[in-house]
Scaffold this active site. Structure first.
Site, mmCIF file in Angstrom:
data_model
loop_
_atom_site.group_PDB
_atom_site.id
_atom_site.type_symbol
_atom_site.label_atom_id
_atom_site.label_comp_id
_atom_site.label_asym_id
_atom_site.label_seq_id
_atom_site.Cartn_x
_atom_site.Cartn_y
_atom_site.Cartn_z
ATOM 1 N N ASP A 35 0.853 -1.188 0.000
ATOM 2 C CA ASP A 35 0.000 0.000 0.000
ATOM 3 C C ASP A 35 0.887 1.234 0.000
ATOM 4 O OD1 ASP A 35 -2.339 -1.486 0.201
ATOM 5 O OD2 ASP A 35 -2.555 -1.201 2.359
ATOM 6 N N ARG A 70 -0.945 -0.620 -8.518
ATOM 7 C CA ARG A 70 -2.360 -0.378 -8.244
ATOM 8 C C ARG A 70 -2.523 1.146 -8.247
ATOM 9 N NH1 ARG A 70 -3.387 -0.835 -2.302
ATOM 10 N NH2 ARG A 70 -3.796 -3.052 -2.516
ATOM 11 N N GLY A 94 -5.606 8.392 -3.902
ATOM 12 C CA GLY A 94 -4.802 8.874 -2.763
ATOM 13 C C GLY A 94 -5.714 9.274 -1.628
ATOM 14 N N THR A 153 -10.602 2.232 -8.160
ATOM 15 C CA THR A 153 -11.480 3.378 -7.954
ATOM 16 C C THR A 153 -12.940 2.921 -7.934
ATOM 17 O OG1 THR A 153 -12.131 5.554 -8.779
ATOM 18 C CG2 THR A 153 -11.624 3.914 -10.459
ATOM 19 N N HIS A 154 -13.767 3.743 -7.271
ATOM 20 C CA HIS A 154 -15.217 3.490 -7.299
ATOM 21 C C HIS A 154 -15.899 4.552 -8.146
ATOM 22 C CE1 HIS A 154 -13.309 2.658 -3.392
ATOM 23 N NE2 HIS A 154 -13.878 1.473 -3.528
ATOM 24 N N ARG A 183 -10.060 7.413 7.464
ATOM 25 C CA ARG A 183 -9.796 7.819 6.066
ATOM 26 C C ARG A 183 -11.054 7.645 5.218
ATOM 27 N NH1 ARG A 183 -4.648 5.743 7.139
ATOM 28 N NH2 ARG A 183 -5.015 3.682 6.262
ATOM 29 N N ARG A 184 -11.781 6.548 5.477
ATOM 30 C CA ARG A 184 -13.027 6.331 4.718
ATOM 31 C C ARG A 184 -14.063 7.399 5.059
ATOM 32 N NH1 ARG A 184 -9.587 3.323 3.216
ATOM 33 N NH2 ARG A 184 -9.417 5.120 1.855
HETATM 34 P P1 FDA Z 1 -13.943 9.305 -5.315
HETATM 35 O O1 FDA Z 1 -13.452 9.689 -3.970
HETATM 36 O O2 FDA Z 1 -14.125 10.395 -6.321
HETATM 37 O O3 FDA Z 1 -15.307 8.510 -5.111
HETATM 38 C C1 FDA Z 1 -16.068 8.016 -6.194
HETATM 39 C C2 FDA Z 1 -17.345 7.437 -5.620
HETATM 40 O O4 FDA Z 1 -17.041 6.288 -4.810
HETATM 41 C C3 FDA Z 1 -18.088 8.363 -4.678
HETATM 42 O O5 FDA Z 1 -18.954 9.223 -5.367
HETATM 43 C C4 FDA Z 1 -18.820 7.380 -3.784
HETATM 44 O O6 FDA Z 1 -19.971 6.877 -4.437
HETATM 45 C C5 FDA Z 1 -17.848 6.257 -3.649
HETATM 46 N N1 FDA Z 1 -16.969 6.418 -2.463
HETATM 47 C C6 FDA Z 1 -15.655 6.733 -2.470
HETATM 48 N N2 FDA Z 1 -15.172 6.739 -1.205
HETATM 49 C C7 FDA Z 1 -16.203 6.431 -0.398
HETATM 50 C C8 FDA Z 1 -16.327 6.269 1.014
HETATM 51 N N3 FDA Z 1 -15.298 6.436 1.827
HETATM 52 N N4 FDA Z 1 -17.536 5.947 1.515
HETATM 53 C C9 FDA Z 1 -18.604 5.755 0.698
HETATM 54 N N5 FDA Z 1 -18.537 5.885 -0.651
HETATM 55 C C10 FDA Z 1 -17.354 6.215 -1.188
HETATM 56 N N6 FDA Z 1 -5.249 5.085 -0.992
HETATM 57 C C11 FDA Z 1 -3.966 5.304 -0.648
HETATM 58 O O7 FDA Z 1 -3.595 6.454 -0.386
HETATM 59 N N7 FDA Z 1 -3.074 4.257 -0.578
HETATM 60 C C12 FDA Z 1 -3.434 2.995 -0.900
HETATM 61 O O8 FDA Z 1 -2.601 2.089 -0.857
HETATM 62 C C13 FDA Z 1 -4.781 2.760 -1.281
HETATM 63 N N8 FDA Z 1 -5.203 1.499 -1.603
HETATM 64 C C14 FDA Z 1 -6.456 1.345 -2.170
HETATM 65 C C15 FDA Z 1 -6.839 0.097 -2.655
HETATM 66 C C16 FDA Z 1 -8.047 -0.046 -3.321
HETATM 67 C C17 FDA Z 1 -8.427 -1.373 -3.862
HETATM 68 C C18 FDA Z 1 -8.914 1.094 -3.485
HETATM 69 C C19 FDA Z 1 -10.212 0.999 -4.239
HETATM 70 C C20 FDA Z 1 -8.570 2.295 -2.955
HETATM 71 C C21 FDA Z 1 -7.354 2.441 -2.280
HETATM 72 N N9 FDA Z 1 -6.981 3.657 -1.721
HETATM 73 C C22 FDA Z 1 -5.677 3.848 -1.328
HETATM 74 C C23 FDA Z 1 -7.996 4.714 -1.488
HETATM 75 C C24 FDA Z 1 -8.074 5.698 -2.631
HETATM 76 O O9 FDA Z 1 -6.897 6.448 -2.693
HETATM 77 C C25 FDA Z 1 -9.273 6.647 -2.473
HETATM 78 O O10 FDA Z 1 -9.113 7.379 -1.302
HETATM 79 C C26 FDA Z 1 -10.613 5.944 -2.459
HETATM 80 O O11 FDA Z 1 -10.639 4.878 -3.326
HETATM 81 C C27 FDA Z 1 -11.746 6.915 -2.877
HETATM 82 O O12 FDA Z 1 -11.510 7.383 -4.172
HETATM 83 P P2 FDA Z 1 -12.335 6.922 -5.480
HETATM 84 O O13 FDA Z 1 -11.337 6.552 -6.502
HETATM 85 O O14 FDA Z 1 -13.315 5.907 -5.153
HETATM 86 O O15 FDA Z 1 -12.992 8.263 -6.003
#
Ligand code: FDA
Length: 304
Positions: A131, A181, A185, A223-224, A285-286
């Site tokens: 990570d 991956r 962030g 990403t989501h 963080r979440r």
């Molecule tokens: P974005 O934040 O724009 O969210 C897109 C959509 O996803 C939102 O509109 C919502 O629907 C949903 N969503 C996102 N976060 C949510 C939450 N907390 N609660 C509810 N819904 C949510 N970071 C890092 O710094 N180091 C790492 O090693 C990792 N490892 C990692 C592994 C995997 C498999 C994933 C998917 C993510 C990570 N992350 C991470 C976290 C990543 O950096 C980021 O903070 C989150 O994935 C949220 O960003 P999105 O890409 O989802 O986009």
């Protein structure tokens, strides 16, 4: 699931809330994002996800340990996880944070611990994803991953689209044959180091996705974000990239319907499954990622 009360080592407003005895409420919120506090609970979740056709990576929660004994204990825990995965024929992919195995204490100690974990993973034909944490650890993390990879051990690393340096890190990592991956962030960073606005981060994310997908090696798109997922699918179609050349990755408990939909439509998806007693920093963080999450906790605080 019994509740343990980890010491909140979290700074800022959320840390303050946590210190006000909110741990119980936060844990109730946390349950959506973690597989439980014990390995047994995590194995149950891994089994269920496997049955539904998801790939998984398991993360034993913990970070920023402050002494060598804790770092060794975390390393031993990972060896136990690897053995349990093998015994239960589960997905042999694990995720680990370097500060959990000693990066804040001593670089050599941390490297030795990472070596032990990746050697154990190699025994089961597995894979270790490191990570990526706050930006102050980035250079050392990439160096250590390169050193372990140079030994022929199965390791890859996460990278963050929000960091301005990431395009250049990606070039170096690709040159070293390291699988990545890509995530946006999750750590708060200053403006000279990281993009702050969602549209800036997203723009860099999409540009990096395109570089990864045309690199000829296998990477994870973590990403989501539905818009980015749609752009990725469109790019894959346009360039006729085969679906088995990359995977989407998402976190346990976030957008589960979207996760199921991707798998039902034949895309490869890996779910990141965290578990353990040190769940607080991960869950904070979440929480920070979405203001709706903070409101959810605050509302329930006053509903008591
Ligand atoms: P974005 O934040 O724009 O969210 C897109 C959509 O996803 C939102 O509109 C919502 O629907 C949903 N969503 C996102 N976060 C949510 C939450 N907390 N609660 C509810 N819904 C949510 N970071 C890092 O710094 N180091 C790492 O090693 C990792 N490892 C990692 C592994 C995997 C498999 C994933 C998917 C993510 C990570 N992350 C991470 C976290 C990543 O950096 C980021 O903070 C989150 O994935 C949220 O960003 P999105 O890409 O989802 O986009």
């Amino acid at each position: 699931m019994s509740i343990s009360h980890p010491e909140p080592k979290v700074k800022g407003p959320m840390g303050f809330l946590a210190s006000l005895g909110m741990t119980k409420i936060l844990f109730w919120f946390a349950r959506r994002f973690i597989a439980g506090q014990t390995l047994e609970e995590a194995l149950i979740v891994l089994r269920k996800l496997k049955a539904k056709g998801f790939a998984t990576t398991i993360d034993h929660l913990g970070e920023n340990v402050t002494n060598a004994l804790e770092a060794k204990a975390a390393t031993d825990d990972y060896i136990e996880i690897i053995n349990a995965i093998k015994k239960n024929s589960l997905d042999n992919n694990i995720s680990v944070k370097l500060t959990q195995i000693g990066l804040d204490i001593n670089r050599d100690l941390c490297l030795e611990n990472l070596k032990r974990i990746t050697e154990a993973a190699r025994e089961i034909n597995g894979f270790v994803r490191v990570d990526i944490e706050g930006s102050k650890y980035a250079s050392t993390t990439f160096e250590m991953v390169r050193e372990i990879r140079a030994l022929g051990l199965p390791v890859g690393v996460a990278i963050q689209a929000m960091l301005r340096r990431t395009p250049s890190d990606m070039v170096t990592l690709l040159e070293s044959g390291i699988t990545m991956r890509l995530c946006k962030g999750a750590y708060k960073e200053p403006v000279d180091i990281a993009y702050q606005k969602k549209d800036e981060v997203d723009r860099q994310y999409v540009a990096l996705v395109k570089r990864l997908l045309t690199s000829g090696s296998f990477h994870g798109i973590a990403t989501h974000d539905e818009k980015i997922i749609a752009e990725t699918k469109a790019f894959v179609k346009e360039r006729q990239i085969k679906r088995d050349k990359f995977e989407f990755q998402m976190l346990l408990g976030i957008r589960p319907a979207l996760q199921e939909q991707l798998v039902a439509n034949g895309w490869k998806l890996r779910v990141y499954v965290p578990y353990g007693r040190a769940w607080l920093p991960y869950v904070i963080r979440r929480l920070r990622e979405r203001k709706e999450n903070v409101w959810f906790v605050v509302k329930n605080l006053f509903r008591k």
